[in-house]
Write a protein that holds these residues in place. Structure first.
Motif, PDB file in Angstrom:
ATOM      1  N   LEU A   1       0.838  -1.206   0.000  1.00  0.00           N
ATOM      2  CA  LEU A   1       0.000   0.000   0.000  1.00  0.00           C
ATOM      3  C   LEU A   1       0.868   1.250   0.000  1.00  0.00           C
ATOM      4  O   LEU A   1       0.615   2.194  -0.754  1.00  0.00           O
ATOM      5  CB  LEU A   1      -0.933   0.015   1.211  1.00  0.00           C
ATOM      6  CG  LEU A   1      -2.192  -0.826   1.119  1.00  0.00           C
ATOM      7  CD1 LEU A   1      -2.849  -0.955   2.491  1.00  0.00           C
ATOM      8  CD2 LEU A   1      -3.164  -0.238   0.109  1.00  0.00           C
TER       9      LEU A   1
ATOM     10  N   VAL B   1      -8.384   6.108  -2.137  1.00  0.00           N
ATOM     11  CA  VAL B   1      -8.640   4.768  -1.618  1.00  0.00           C
ATOM     12  C   VAL B   1      -9.319   3.912  -2.682  1.00  0.00           C
ATOM     13  O   VAL B   1      -9.099   2.700  -2.738  1.00  0.00           O
ATOM     14  CB  VAL B   1      -9.448   4.820  -0.299  1.00  0.00           C
ATOM     15  CG1 VAL B   1     -10.871   5.294  -0.534  1.00  0.00           C
ATOM     16  CG2 VAL B   1      -9.433   3.484   0.406  1.00  0.00           C
ATOM     17  N   CYS B   2     -10.087   4.541  -3.549  1.00  0.00           N
ATOM     18  CA  CYS B   2     -10.759   3.802  -4.626  1.00  0.00           C
ATOM     19  C   CYS B   2      -9.751   3.193  -5.604  1.00  0.00           C
ATOM     20  O   CYS B   2     -10.038   2.187  -6.254  1.00  0.00           O
ATOM     21  CB  CYS B   2     -11.751   4.699  -5.357  1.00  0.00           C
ATOM     22  SG  CYS B   2     -11.019   6.148  -6.142  1.00  0.00           S
TER      23      CYS B   2
ATOM     24  N   THR C   1      -8.128  -0.200  -3.408  1.00  0.00           N
ATOM     25  CA  THR C   1      -8.883  -1.380  -2.986  1.00  0.00           C
ATOM     26  C   THR C   1      -8.945  -2.472  -4.046  1.00  0.00           C
ATOM     27  O   THR C   1      -8.919  -3.648  -3.709  1.00  0.00           O
ATOM     28  CB  THR C   1     -10.316  -0.990  -2.563  1.00  0.00           C
ATOM     29  OG1 THR C   1     -10.929  -0.251  -3.620  1.00  0.00           O
ATOM     30  CG2 THR C   1     -10.311  -0.175  -1.296  1.00  0.00           C
TER      31      THR C   1
ATOM     32  N   THR D   1     -11.025  -7.461   1.539  1.00  0.00           N
ATOM     33  CA  THR D   1     -12.239  -6.665   1.689  1.00  0.00           C
ATOM     34  C   THR D   1     -11.887  -5.205   1.956  1.00  0.00           C
ATOM     35  O   THR D   1     -10.781  -4.892   2.402  1.00  0.00           O
ATOM     36  CB  THR D   1     -13.106  -7.188   2.851  1.00  0.00           C
ATOM     37  OG1 THR D   1     -12.388  -6.999   4.072  1.00  0.00           O
ATOM     38  CG2 THR D   1     -13.474  -8.657   2.667  1.00  0.00           C
ATOM     39  N   GLY D   2     -12.840  -4.325   1.718  1.00  0.00           N
ATOM     40  CA  GLY D   2     -12.660  -2.904   1.992  1.00  0.00           C
ATOM     41  C   GLY D   2     -12.280  -2.624   3.434  1.00  0.00           C
ATOM     42  O   GLY D   2     -11.353  -1.845   3.693  1.00  0.00           O
TER      43      GLY D   2
ATOM     44  N   ILE E   1      -8.587  -3.430   3.992  1.00  0.00           N
ATOM     45  CA  ILE E   1      -7.722  -2.386   3.423  1.00  0.00           C
ATOM     46  C   ILE E   1      -7.762  -1.154   4.322  1.00  0.00           C
ATOM     47  O   ILE E   1      -6.726  -0.548   4.609  1.00  0.00           O
ATOM     48  CB  ILE E   1      -8.157  -2.024   1.986  1.00  0.00           C
ATOM     49  CG1 ILE E   1      -7.991  -3.214   1.049  1.00  0.00           C
ATOM     50  CG2 ILE E   1      -7.402  -0.796   1.465  1.00  0.00           C
ATOM     51  CD1 ILE E   1      -6.573  -3.652   0.819  1.00  0.00           C
ATOM     52  N   SER E   2      -8.940  -0.775   4.790  1.00  0.00           N
ATOM     53  CA  SER E   2      -9.070   0.381   5.684  1.00  0.00           C
ATOM     54  C   SER E   2      -8.266   0.194   6.958  1.00  0.00           C
ATOM     55  O   SER E   2      -7.639   1.140   7.446  1.00  0.00           O
ATOM     56  CB  SER E   2     -10.538   0.621   6.034  1.00  0.00           C
ATOM     57  OG  SER E   2     -11.237   1.056   4.898  1.00  0.00           O
TER      58      SER E   2
ATOM     59  N   TRP F   1     -14.500  10.136  -0.952  1.00  0.00           N
ATOM     60  CA  TRP F   1     -13.241   9.404  -0.973  1.00  0.00           C
ATOM     61  C   TRP F   1     -12.170  10.034  -0.089  1.00  0.00           C
ATOM     62  O   TRP F   1     -12.197  11.222   0.182  1.00  0.00           O
ATOM     63  CB  TRP F   1     -12.701   9.316  -2.403  1.00  0.00           C
ATOM     64  CG  TRP F   1     -13.664   8.655  -3.324  1.00  0.00           C
ATOM     65  CD1 TRP F   1     -14.391   9.254  -4.304  1.00  0.00           C
ATOM     66  CD2 TRP F   1     -14.044   7.274  -3.337  1.00  0.00           C
ATOM     67  NE1 TRP F   1     -15.189   8.333  -4.933  1.00  0.00           N
ATOM     68  CE2 TRP F   1     -14.997   7.103  -4.354  1.00  0.00           C
ATOM     69  CE3 TRP F   1     -13.661   6.169  -2.577  1.00  0.00           C
ATOM     70  CZ2 TRP F   1     -15.568   5.874  -4.653  1.00  0.00           C
ATOM     71  CZ3 TRP F   1     -14.235   4.944  -2.873  1.00  0.00           C
ATOM     72  CH2 TRP F   1     -15.176   4.804  -3.895  1.00  0.00           C
TER      73      TRP F   1
END
Length: 122
Positions: A46, A60-61, A64, A70-71, A74-75, A95
């Protein structure tokens, strides 16, 4: 196309390289958190994706879809990177856009850089 991170003035270093003088307990604890954050392959990737993204920031879009995660996962990884000071995030509408903090990378680099004239053997 990857971009190089800007150089940070040597006067902004947090601590001396390990080969010059030992870290204090507080410095070691602080830096260990940052090294732990980049010690995870997903977080390291990342960080690399953000740093090499056009304009030096990534939505972030854009991040991912790169992983088979999963979202929320990643978060979580982005939160760890933010809390360690490696990245910052700015919300724009729906975003969040992330940027690498070059000062934190410089701190990690500075502590691992041998002093001039030091003999380092492998």
């Amino acid at each position: 196309m990857s971009k190089q991170l800007p150089m940070v003035d040597a006067g902004t270093e947090c601590c001396s390289p390990l080969v010059r003088e030992p870290l204090s307990a507080a410095q070691a604890a602080d830096l260990a958190k940052v090294f732990k954050a980049v010690g995870d392959p997903v977080r390291l990737r990342l960080l690399s994706l953000i740093a090499s993204h056009d304009g030096g920031e990534a939505c972030v879009c854009d991040l991912t879809g790169t992983f088979d995660l999963t979202g929320p996962t990643i978060s979580h990884h982005l939160k760890v990177l933010r809390e360690s000071g490696l990245i910052t995030g700015e919300r724009r509408g729906t975003w969040i856009y992330y940027r690498v903090q070059p000062q934190t990378l410089a701190r990690l680099s500075a502590v691992l850089t041998p002093a001039e004239g030091s003999v380092v053997t492998a």
